[in-house]
Design a protein around this motif. Structure first.
Motif, mmCIF file in Angstrom:
data_model
loop_
_atom_site.group_PDB
_atom_site.id
_atom_site.type_symbol
_atom_site.label_atom_id
_atom_site.label_comp_id
_atom_site.label_asym_id
_atom_site.label_seq_id
_atom_site.Cartn_x
_atom_site.Cartn_y
_atom_site.Cartn_z
ATOM 1 N N LEU A 1 0.963 -1.156 0.046
ATOM 2 C CA LEU A 1 -0.019 0.017 0.049
ATOM 3 C C LEU A 1 0.838 1.404 -0.016
ATOM 4 O O LEU A 1 0.631 2.236 -0.711
ATOM 5 N N MET A 2 1.888 1.264 0.764
ATOM 6 C CA MET A 2 2.910 2.317 0.793
ATOM 7 C C MET A 2 3.647 2.877 -0.563
ATOM 8 O O MET A 2 3.640 3.769 -1.187
ATOM 9 N N GLY A 3 4.022 1.402 -1.394
ATOM 10 C CA GLY A 3 4.535 1.590 -2.708
ATOM 11 C C GLY A 3 3.580 2.069 -3.666
ATOM 12 O O GLY A 3 3.701 3.063 -4.452
ATOM 13 N N LEU B 1 12.048 4.181 5.574
ATOM 14 C CA LEU B 1 12.876 4.985 4.726
ATOM 15 C C LEU B 1 13.263 4.002 3.807
ATOM 16 O O LEU B 1 13.289 4.536 2.510
ATOM 17 N N ARG B 2 13.600 2.925 4.142
ATOM 18 C CA ARG B 2 14.319 1.945 3.048
ATOM 19 C C ARG B 2 13.118 1.567 2.150
ATOM 20 O O ARG B 2 13.362 1.458 0.713
ATOM 21 N N THR B 3 11.796 1.342 2.655
ATOM 22 C CA THR B 3 10.738 1.192 1.694
ATOM 23 C C THR B 3 10.431 2.364 1.003
ATOM 24 O O THR B 3 10.045 2.099 -0.300
ATOM 25 N N GLY C 1 10.800 6.459 -4.206
ATOM 26 C CA GLY C 1 11.044 8.143 -3.670
ATOM 27 C C GLY C 1 12.733 8.320 -3.862
ATOM 28 O O GLY C 1 13.571 7.629 -4.215
ATOM 29 N N PHE C 2 12.840 9.528 -3.600
ATOM 30 C CA PHE C 2 14.124 10.184 -3.688
ATOM 31 C C PHE C 2 14.385 10.962 -2.314
ATOM 32 O O PHE C 2 13.749 11.949 -2.028
ATOM 33 N N LEU C 3 15.828 10.784 -2.022
ATOM 34 C CA LEU C 3 16.493 11.631 -0.680
ATOM 35 C C LEU C 3 17.554 12.180 -0.913
ATOM 36 O O LEU C 3 18.445 11.693 -1.463
ATOM 37 N N VAL D 1 19.927 1.562 7.146
ATOM 38 C CA VAL D 1 18.569 1.528 6.182
ATOM 39 C C VAL D 1 19.274 0.660 5.014
ATOM 40 O O VAL D 1 18.413 0.090 4.610
ATOM 41 N N PHE D 2 20.447 0.928 4.628
ATOM 42 C CA PHE D 2 21.177 -0.076 3.648
ATOM 43 C C PHE D 2 22.483 -0.933 3.900
ATOM 44 O O PHE D 2 23.390 -0.580 3.477
#
Length: 216
Positions: free
Chosen positions: A7-9, A95-97, A103-105, A124-125
């Motif tokens: 759902l987030m994606g 954040l990872r999802t 998304g872009f940070l 996170v990674f």
């Protein structure tokens, strides 16, 4: 959990493709670092982008917490500060999802956040490393051309400026600008008294980042 991530994606994919999706949010994080620094920077960058590259970004950036589901409303997040950064387990997963879902940070080191940031990015990674972008990366040749790569805006420790990224399947999902301080260059002229030429370079590079992120 899988349903929630789906759902987030889906929410993020919708936001990225919607006509009203051109929005930037400031990422609020824990640890005591001043995530709120450079208050005039993003509004100035947004005005520049809207005038120079045809974006229609809301002139007032919003603030979103790292663990919030609202993160997925924004195709572009900006993070800055001078000191400590900390993400708890829920924020790490969120954040990872977000980043793996499109998304872009952009993280702009305002001086002093490097050791804390790298520690948290490893959470996170854990399976990826920051990689330096070559001067031939397309982020340096959007509307404005930077053949030598990231411009130097503030001296800090006198080191060369670096644009470092994390990639997923060839897509740049996170950009870390170090020993450059673009955000200070975006601030009102009276804040740092930077020459107009320096401010222009900072704004042009910032608009390249925004343009690249919205296209990718």
């Amino acid at each position: 959990m899988k349903k929630q991530l789906f759902l987030m994606g889906t929410l993020l994919c919708f936001a990225v493709t919607a006509t009203t999706a051109q929005q930037i949010a400031v990422l609020k994080y824990g640890g005591g670092g001043d995530w709120y620094s450079n208050p005039t920077a993003l509004p100035n960058l947004i005005r520049f982008c809207n005038a120079q590259i045809g974006t229609k970004i809301d002139p007032e950036p919003e603030t979103v917490e790292a663990g919030s589901v609202s993160l997925f409303k924004y195709p572009f997040l900006h993070m800055t500060g001078h000191g400590n950064v900390f993400f708890n387990e829920g924020e790490v997963q969120n954040l990872r999802t977000y980043l793996l879902s499109g998304g872009f940070l952009h993280i702009d080191d305002n001086y002093g956040m490097e050791p804390y940031l790298k520690r948290e990015l490893a959470k996170v990674f854990p399976d990826r490393q920051l990689e330096e972008l070559g001067t031939d990366h397309p982020i340096f040749s959007q509307k404005f051309n930077f053949p030598d790569g990231l411009p130097k805006i503030h001296e800090h420790d006198g080191k060369r400026p670096q644009a470092l990224g994390i990639f997923d399947k060839g897509r740049l999902v996170l950009l870390y600008t170090y020993e450059c301080d673009l955000g200070d260059g975006w601030e009102d002229p009276s804040v740092h008294n930077d020459p107009e030429e320096v401010r222009t370079k900072a704004l042009q590079m910032g608009s390249n980042i925004v343009e690249f992120a919205f296209k990718s």
